[in-house]
Design a protein around this motif. Sequence first.
Motif, mmCIF file in Angstrom:
data_model
loop_
_atom_site.group_PDB
_atom_site.id
_atom_site.type_symbol
_atom_site.label_atom_id
_atom_site.label_comp_id
_atom_site.label_asym_id
_atom_site.label_seq_id
_atom_site.Cartn_x
_atom_site.Cartn_y
_atom_site.Cartn_z
ATOM 1 N N CYS A 29 -7.192 4.646 -1.498
ATOM 2 C CA CYS A 29 -8.265 5.107 -0.600
ATOM 3 C C CYS A 29 -8.492 6.608 -0.774
ATOM 4 C CB CYS A 29 -7.929 4.805 0.863
ATOM 5 S SG CYS A 29 -8.173 3.100 1.348
ATOM 6 N N ASP B 1 -0.269 3.166 8.709
ATOM 7 C CA ASP B 1 -1.379 3.236 9.658
ATOM 8 C C ASP B 1 -1.223 2.321 10.869
ATOM 9 O OD1 ASP B 1 -2.562 5.014 7.970
ATOM 10 O OD2 ASP B 1 -4.184 3.698 7.307
ATOM 11 N N ARG C 44 -7.945 5.193 10.798
ATOM 12 C CA ARG C 44 -7.347 5.588 9.524
ATOM 13 C C ARG C 44 -7.995 6.871 9.004
ATOM 14 N NH1 ARG C 44 -6.958 1.303 4.693
ATOM 15 N NH2 ARG C 44 -4.837 1.316 5.500
ATOM 16 N N SER D 64 -2.350 8.829 7.687
ATOM 17 C CA SER D 64 -2.709 9.272 6.338
ATOM 18 C C SER D 64 -1.807 8.608 5.317
ATOM 19 C CB SER D 64 -2.568 10.796 6.222
ATOM 20 O OG SER D 64 -1.200 11.159 6.091
ATOM 21 N N GLY D 65 -2.268 8.590 4.070
ATOM 22 C CA GLY D 65 -1.470 8.060 2.981
ATOM 23 C C GLY D 65 -0.213 8.888 2.782
ATOM 24 N N ASN D 66 -0.369 10.218 2.945
ATOM 25 C CA ASN D 66 0.789 11.088 2.777
ATOM 26 C C ASN D 66 1.868 10.748 3.809
ATOM 27 O OD1 ASN D 66 0.939 14.544 1.730
ATOM 28 N ND2 ASN D 66 2.615 13.246 2.417
ATOM 29 N N GLY E 276 0.843 -1.208 0.000
ATOM 30 C CA GLY E 276 0.000 0.000 0.000
ATOM 31 C C GLY E 276 0.870 1.247 0.000
ATOM 32 N N TRP E 277 0.343 2.298 0.605
ATOM 33 C CA TRP E 277 1.010 3.610 0.556
ATOM 34 C C TRP E 277 2.383 3.579 1.202
ATOM 35 C CZ3 TRP E 277 -1.042 8.512 -1.166
ATOM 36 C CH2 TRP E 277 -2.207 8.348 -1.931
ATOM 37 N N GLY E 278 2.511 2.853 2.319
ATOM 38 C CA GLY E 278 3.802 2.806 2.996
ATOM 39 C C GLY E 278 4.739 1.793 2.366
ATOM 40 N N SER F 9 4.070 -2.948 6.628
ATOM 41 C CA SER F 9 3.125 -1.856 6.356
ATOM 42 C C SER F 9 1.773 -2.422 5.915
ATOM 43 C CB SER F 9 3.696 -0.927 5.266
ATOM 44 O OG SER F 9 2.881 0.228 5.123
ATOM 45 N N GLU G 151 2.285 -8.784 -1.323
ATOM 46 C CA GLU G 151 1.020 -8.045 -1.414
ATOM 47 C C GLU G 151 0.005 -8.934 -2.131
ATOM 48 O OE1 GLU G 151 -0.579 -4.979 -0.497
ATOM 49 O OE2 GLU G 151 -2.151 -6.178 -1.461
ATOM 50 N N ALA H 200 1.632 -12.576 3.767
ATOM 51 C CA ALA H 200 2.476 -13.149 4.812
ATOM 52 C C ALA H 200 1.538 -13.746 5.847
ATOM 53 C CB ALA H 200 3.330 -12.058 5.432
HETATM 54 C C1 FAD Z 1 -12.035 6.838 2.489
HETATM 55 C C2 FAD Z 1 -10.594 7.150 2.748
HETATM 56 C C3 FAD Z 1 -10.057 8.345 2.293
HETATM 57 C C4 FAD Z 1 -8.721 8.650 2.521
HETATM 58 N N1 FAD Z 1 -8.229 9.830 2.050
HETATM 59 C C5 FAD Z 1 -6.942 10.154 2.252
HETATM 60 C C6 FAD Z 1 -6.391 11.354 1.705
HETATM 61 O O1 FAD Z 1 -7.074 12.126 1.028
HETATM 62 N N2 FAD Z 1 -5.088 11.622 1.937
HETATM 63 C C7 FAD Z 1 -4.292 10.783 2.648
HETATM 64 O O2 FAD Z 1 -3.106 11.079 2.812
HETATM 65 N N3 FAD Z 1 -4.777 9.621 3.181
HETATM 66 C C8 FAD Z 1 -6.075 9.299 3.005
HETATM 67 N N4 FAD Z 1 -6.572 8.106 3.504
HETATM 68 C C9 FAD Z 1 -5.697 7.263 4.359
HETATM 69 C C10 FAD Z 1 -4.786 6.337 3.575
HETATM 70 O O3 FAD Z 1 -5.505 5.540 2.671
HETATM 71 C C11 FAD Z 1 -4.015 5.436 4.539
HETATM 72 O O4 FAD Z 1 -3.465 6.219 5.564
HETATM 73 C C12 FAD Z 1 -2.919 4.672 3.827
HETATM 74 O O5 FAD Z 1 -3.480 3.770 2.899
HETATM 75 C C13 FAD Z 1 -2.020 3.943 4.827
HETATM 76 O O6 FAD Z 1 -1.004 3.229 4.172
HETATM 77 P P1 FAD Z 1 -0.520 1.809 4.736
HETATM 78 O O7 FAD Z 1 0.630 1.420 3.893
HETATM 79 O O8 FAD Z 1 -0.379 1.868 6.201
HETATM 80 O O9 FAD Z 1 -1.776 0.850 4.459
HETATM 81 P P2 FAD Z 1 -2.478 0.429 3.084
HETATM 82 O O10 FAD Z 1 -2.315 1.487 2.058
HETATM 83 O O11 FAD Z 1 -3.860 0.004 3.436
HETATM 84 O O12 FAD Z 1 -1.658 -0.824 2.607
HETATM 85 C C14 FAD Z 1 -1.650 -2.020 3.335
HETATM 86 C C15 FAD Z 1 -1.453 -3.166 2.367
HETATM 87 O O13 FAD Z 1 -1.011 -4.302 3.090
HETATM 88 C C16 FAD Z 1 -1.586 -5.444 2.537
HETATM 89 N N5 FAD Z 1 -1.560 -6.488 3.583
HETATM 90 C C17 FAD Z 1 -2.250 -6.563 4.735
HETATM 91 N N6 FAD Z 1 -1.932 -7.676 5.417
HETATM 92 C C18 FAD Z 1 -0.990 -8.330 4.687
HETATM 93 C C19 FAD Z 1 -0.268 -9.538 4.857
HETATM 94 N N7 FAD Z 1 -0.451 -10.314 5.925
HETATM 95 N N8 FAD Z 1 0.635 -9.905 3.912
HETATM 96 C C20 FAD Z 1 0.838 -9.121 2.810
HETATM 97 N N9 FAD Z 1 0.165 -7.966 2.595
HETATM 98 C C21 FAD Z 1 -0.732 -7.574 3.524
HETATM 99 C C22 FAD Z 1 -2.968 -5.008 2.127
HETATM 100 O O14 FAD Z 1 -3.478 -5.837 1.085
HETATM 101 C C23 FAD Z 1 -2.724 -3.570 1.662
HETATM 102 O O15 FAD Z 1 -2.534 -3.496 0.267
HETATM 103 C C24 FAD Z 1 -7.918 7.756 3.261
HETATM 104 C C25 FAD Z 1 -8.443 6.556 3.711
HETATM 105 C C26 FAD Z 1 -9.773 6.238 3.463
HETATM 106 C C27 FAD Z 1 -10.329 4.948 3.949
#
Ligand code: FAD
Lengths: 201, 415
Positions: B74, B317, B190, B327-329, B43-45, B134, B66, B109
């Motif tokens: 998102c 997150d 989130r 946040s995604g940022n 994902g984003w991270g 992440s 992934e 994983a």
């Molecule tokens: C409706 C909505 C609107 C949003 N708007 C914004 C915005 O405008 N700006 C902003 O900055 N942020 C926004 N966000 C927040 C942003 O989407 C998250 O903060 C961001 O996605 C976090 O990144 P991450 O890498 O932690 O998680 P994610 O991006 O969710 O990535 C996690 C990934 O890990 C994978 N995963 C999980 N478990 C496993 C496993 N066991 N093995 C392998 N892979 C796995 C998942 O499939 C997923 O692809 C929004 C969120 C939502 C829900």
Amino acid sequence: MRKSINLSIYFTAFGLMLLAFNADASPLDSPGAFKALVCSACHGFGGDSPGSTVPILAGMSPAYFKKAIKDYAEGKRPSPEMEPYAKYVVEAGLDEIAAYFAEQKKQSTRIKSNPAAIRRGMAAAGQCTVCHNPQGEGEPEKGFPDLRGQPAGYLQAQMLLLKEEKRKLQDTTLADLKQKVLKRLSDRVIADLAAYYSSLK
Amino acid sequence: MKNITRREFLKASGIGIAILGTGGEASFAAATKGRRVVVIGGGWGGATAAKYIRLADPSIEVTLLEPSKEFISCPFSNLVLSGVESLKRLTMGYNGLRKHGVKIRHEAATAIEPDKRRVKVGNDYLEYDRLVVSPGIDFQWDQVEGLDKAKDTVLHAWKAGAQTVKLAQQLQSMKDGGVFVMTVPPVAYRCPPGPYERACQVAWYLKTKKPRSKLIVLDANKDIVSKTGLFKTVFKDYPNLEYRPSNKAEKIDVGSREITTEPGDKVKYDVINLIPPQRAAAIAVEADLVGGDKRWCEVDHVTYESVKQKNIHVIGDSTIGLPVPKSGNIANAMGKICAVAVVHLLSDKEAPVIAPGNTCYSWVNDKEAIAVVNSYKIENRKVVQIEQKLTPGKSVAVAQNSLAWRASIWSDILG
Ligand SMILES: Cc1cc2nc3c(=O)[nH]c(=O)nc-3n(C[C@H](O)[C@H](O)[C@H](O)COP(=O)(O)OP(=O)(O)OC[C@H]3O[C@@H](n4cnc5c(N)ncnc54)[C@H](O)[C@@H]3O)c2cc1C
């Protein structure tokens, strides 16, 4: 044994390539690169902005860059996005970050403008040349920005901010002049000028 | 001729193998021994971290796990509910990462074994020298009575994808005069402004397409969690929006289409969007990376290494403890900073001190947006805010900047 054979194959096949390839070079090698990592969320990697309203920073004159950052940080140039980030740049190291972006190779925006708008803009650009020079290259060291190849949305937004006096140039004589020129222009002509300057290389 | 050291040579031969294909595994393995990174979650991270490790040092072997073949953003997915955006435009592939030499396995994983420094994937194990985790968030279904067995029809749409499209369909097929109820979970969750952006999108849609309908927002929190003043002003554009703070969802009854909140209020709905309470994703919880709250992972603010497990870094997150939003940022910023730290630590060098940054845009109708911007510095190895700034109000210009942001940050993650 197998390993050494492999190695020699690679050596022959890639010997030439290896000569040209500096094994330790990375696009993150410059001292300012790490400090500029947060900027690529909006300005693209190495300041190569892909968006329409965020300016390209690659190849920017350090003097102009530093002036812009200081103006944002001091609230002299309004931007909700840039005010906090400018304070960050001052905190993290203005010189290094300015040097990093200056080192990056500038490419004009990849967003193409409408050819008719570009032609109309070219015809209207005469009044800009006093300060921005015939080709829009300006004199960045003295604070006159290089307009060439910046995304049109960004150029247009800046002209509108200046026209509406939401952004003011620091030099009062220039500010008056700029205002007078822009006040005469319709928003349509401003859009055409933005299209023209963004099309220049 | 330049005298190429063995290490440099092996490093460069990684590129040779990419061209020649197989046959070079032996030397490649030699080059990457002690320099293998596994990333859980694309994902984003995680995607950002995988790409930047390869950018900073292409001699490091990076494997990304992934399960999903597509990256669905998102951010901007609330606009799919109102029909202002399509999910297709928020969906991207992982080929950009492959071009950077990231090895991608579209599998989950299933366990982390910190002592053996390996990750279980199906029946297979992947060894790592450093692990980046992440995985995002998971939902605490048990926090709302009746939710666990109703979760196929009671949608959260808080992980963009199929649920987003389904919820949009439920909204579109609701009769005019209907009641759409959405719930906001208690902090931390989130995307702090996300539920209120969603409220605006649903209210805008109803106002323009189903003017006799109503939106009720049941917020578990005492007040709007983020951009409070700005959202309060914007909510005035929507007389069809009823905002009820301190109303935590306690119980859902799909038979009578009724939700019960903590003060005991019962609210009838035609369409429900229940955003459940959240915690770090299962893999992080099961590997005991979470703190005393059993929900979120604490990390070092410079390297993002877990305070509980050596050689495991957690970003995005799943983390908590920094003064930054989920946040995604921020996940993208953490991905870059963590990548640089991992590359340094693998070479026994000290990680440089780098602060993250954040901007969250929220679209409040079909063309205008508001934003909050935070900049940070590091003091005594802790993230400290320099400044938070809000846009003066909603505007088209801010919405346009959000489109520039997404073009830039998506390519920063995947390009
Ligand atoms: C409706 C909505 C609107 C949003 N708007 C914004 C915005 O405008 N700006 C902003 O900055 N942020 C926004 N966000 C927040 C942003 O989407 C998250 O903060 C961001 O996605 C976090 O990144 P991450 O890498 O932690 O998680 P994610 O991006 O969710 O990535 C996690 C990934 O890990 C994978 N995963 C999980 N478990 C496993 C496993 N066991 N093995 C392998 N892979 C796995 C998942 O499939 C997923 O692809 C929004 C969120 C939502 C829900």
